[in-house]
Design an enzyme around this catalytic site. Structure first.
Site, short mmCIF file in Angstrom:
data_model
loop_
_atom_site.label_atom_id
_atom_site.label_comp_id
_atom_site.label_asym_id
_atom_site.label_seq_id
_atom_site.Cartn_x
_atom_site.Cartn_y
_atom_site.Cartn_z
N GLN A 67 7.41 -45.00 0.13
CA GLN A 67 7.82 -43.97 -0.63
C GLN A 67 8.89 -43.39 -1.00
OE1 GLN A 67 6.51 -44.93 2.40
NE2 GLN A 67 4.04 -44.60 2.66
N ASP A 108 3.22 -34.76 10.63
CA ASP A 108 1.52 -34.75 9.78
C ASP A 108 0.72 -33.57 11.22
OD1 ASP A 108 1.05 -37.54 7.68
OD2 ASP A 108 3.22 -37.29 8.78
N ASN A 117 5.70 -37.10 12.94
CA ASN A 117 5.56 -37.42 11.11
C ASN A 117 5.96 -38.81 10.92
OD1 ASN A 117 6.29 -36.00 8.59
ND2 ASN A 117 7.92 -36.89 8.90
N LYS A 118 6.43 -39.36 9.49
CA LYS A 118 6.57 -40.09 9.95
C LYS A 118 7.17 -41.31 10.68
CE LYS A 118 3.67 -40.18 6.54
NZ LYS A 118 2.84 -38.61 6.73
#
Length: 204
Positions: A67, A108, A117-118
């Protein structure tokens, strides 16, 4: 991940990003969906420039789904912000070369004890801690869960083909087993502060 790096040409910001946030006015972060990208609108860019800072963005690729490469770079280009792409594993080396002076990631979920988080966020946090680089989290207050432990978070395991294939091409032998967590947990001991719409606060 957002890694803020010294600009060699004077006061400036370089940002490595794989998280989705917006800076209207002074500082306000909006998480849109579970997709990762970096978004800066005109107001935010002007707000940062008013502080006398030049913006240069370095986006990590954000494996396994890419991404950062696909979305974050595009967002920066739309704002005419200088942007470069690096591999996910390059930020620690840049810290070791004293080119990074701050780290900022998204979140998140924020709960007692740290931040979710990611995947890859913990790796950056550990490198920042080792090289004494301040490590910040940028997230709206709506991300906070004040009554739960972050370590009780169930981490999603995603399809292994996200790792086996890249750009439609298989990058490993057939039958390779994969571990593919979507998120990791950064403990609060590694976090300098959390940037919210109400200012910078301590981790919970």
């Amino acid at each position: 991940d957002l890694v803020v790096i010294n600009n060699d040409s004077g006061p400036g910001i370089r940002v490595i990003s794989d998280s989705n946030w917006t800076f209207p006015g002074e500082i306000y972060i909006t998480r849109f969906v579970n997709v990762v990208n970096c978004k800066t609108n005109n107001t935010s860019k002007q707000g940062i420039l008013i502080q006398g800072k030049n913006i240069n963005v370095i986006c990590d690729e954000t494996r396994p789904r890419g991404q950062g490469a696909r979305l974050s770079v595009w967002e920066m280009q739309q704002e005419n912000i200088p942007v470069k792409l690096i591999s996910d594993v390059a930020s620690g080396f840049l810290m070791s070369q004293y080119k990074i002076n701050k780290v900022v990631i998204g979140a998140d979920r924020i709960a007692k004890g740290g931040v979710v988080n990611k995947i890859g966020s913990l790796m950056v946090a550990l490198a920042a801690n080792h090289f004494h680089v301040p490590f910040y989290v940028a997230a709206p207050l709506s991300t906070f869960d004040m009554n739960a432990s972050v370590f009780d978070t169930e981490i999603e395991e995603r399809d292994g083909d996200e790792v086996r294939y890249y750009g439609g091409c298989r990058i490993c032998p057939k039958g390779t087993e994969v571990i593919n967590p979507a998120f990791d947990i950064v403990p609060k001991e590694l976090i300098t502060g959390i940037i919210t719409e109400n200012g910078i606060i301590n981790p919970i």
